[in-house]
Design a protein around this motif. Structure first.
Motif: not given
Length: 348
Positions: A183, A195, A208
């Motif tokens: 990421i 994601n 994330t």
């Protein structure tokens, strides 16, 4: 924040249980999502499995796009399964057919059995994907002449692709990334990132988001322009009791999805994967809490957590297992009870 619908084309039960076409059901859901004001409808690509019957994201995006007025996205176009020059032409053609409403997610593929049955090396998936993505961008960004490329997997000599994309130099690209490292790397290269945290808790979404924003800032990307999308299972109902009826279906979906990584151990002769229990799988309470599931008030409170983390788009996955009628009703309740008040309080 944008509210999108991800049509998974999932089938969690035995094939004999279904009497209607998954393509017809999903198209009806796409039309409804458009009429309810969702921002974009995303379609997947997977091969050779009953669980997700979507062998062409380009075909599905065109079918859906010709029946709706909102944006349409591919999540994802599996670049490893076709030559990048073919992918470049197909994506550009879809962009023209849809009048410049196409968004394109790209990914390498998740399941070794797909690669094995297509005669491709799963060990080479990442390097092959990155070469294909590089070629796509070079093709689209070289407007006046053909490109040449010499790599580990592709050797191209002076190739120019027609048609050119309607959106210049190409449709918005979304890099599908699962680990925080990938990421951060994708964001650091300037990509929008998508994601899917499956049933993991919000702490995973927080990690994330932090990885994305760190990579975006390192690249110099502007917040809200270079975007983060989170795909999450969703189900809105008038009561908690009604919403909780569908937790078991979410658990089945997760079991099949995870078992697909060990396809040969859990499939029958037709390649239908069994929803066998997993070790350390989330409890019913955790599933309810981690999905965007519940009453409109509960769902709205959960949505606001994503907004606080700087998530730009929610790809809401309503068709994780409930029957078609329940999916349609859930989408209506979500649009009226969650999206409408969210937009109203923010003057959107």
């Amino acid at each position: 924040m944008k509210f999108d619908v991800f049509l998974s084309y999932h089938r969690i039960h035995e094939p004999e249980r279904y009497t209607r076409s998954v393509v017809e059901e999903r198209l009806a859901e796409a039309k409804l999502a458009d009429s309810l004001g969702f921002d974009c409808i995303w379609v997947p690509e997977h091969h050779l499995i009953h669980f997700m019957q979507a062998p062409s994201s380009s075909l599905l995006s065109v079918q859906v796009g010709l029946n709706v007025s909102c944006q349409v996205g591919q999540m994802v176009n599996l670049l490893n399964y076709r030559h990048p020059l073919i992918a470049a032409g197909e994506i550009a053609l879809a962009d023209h057919i849809l009048g410049g409403r196409l968004q394109v997610g790209v990914g390498k593929g998740a399941y070794a059995y797909e690669f094995e049955r297509l005669g491709l090396s799963f060990a080479d998936a990442q390097s092959r994907f990155l070469e294909a993505l590089t070629i796509l961008e070079q093709v689209w960004e070289s407007d006046q002449k053909g490109i040449s490329f010499n790599g580990q997997h592709f050797d191209i000599d002076d190739a120019y692709v027609w048609p050119r994309p309607l959106q210049q130099p190409h449709p918005p690209l979304w890099y599908a990334a699962m680990s925080t490292g990938s990421i951060q790397t994708a964001a650091g290269r300037g990509y929008n990132v998508a994601n899917w945290p499956f049933l993991r808790p919000m702490s995973a979404v927080k990690a994330t988001a932090e990885a994305f924003h760190e990579g975006r800032e390192r690249h110099g990307g502007e917040r809200g322009v270079q975007q983060l999308a989170i795909m999450r299972g969703a189900f809105a109902a008038e009561t908690q009791a009604e919403a909780r009826k569908h937790v078991a279906e979410a658990a089945m979906n997760n079991r099949i999805s995870q078992r697909l990584h060990h396809f040969s151990q859990n499939s029958d002769a037709r390649g239908v994967v069994r929803a066998e229990p997993l070790e350390n799988e989330p409890s019913e309470r955790e599933i309810y809490d981690n999905m965007i599931m519940g009453t409109p008030e509960e769902c709205l409170a959960k949505v606001e957590e994503y907004e606080e983390l700087g998530v730009d788009r929610l790809l809401l996955h309503f068709d994780f297992g409930p029957d078609h009628e329940r999916v349609m009703e859930s989408m209506r309740i979500f649009a009226e009870g969650v999206i409408a008040p969210f937009r109203e309080t923010r003057n959107l």
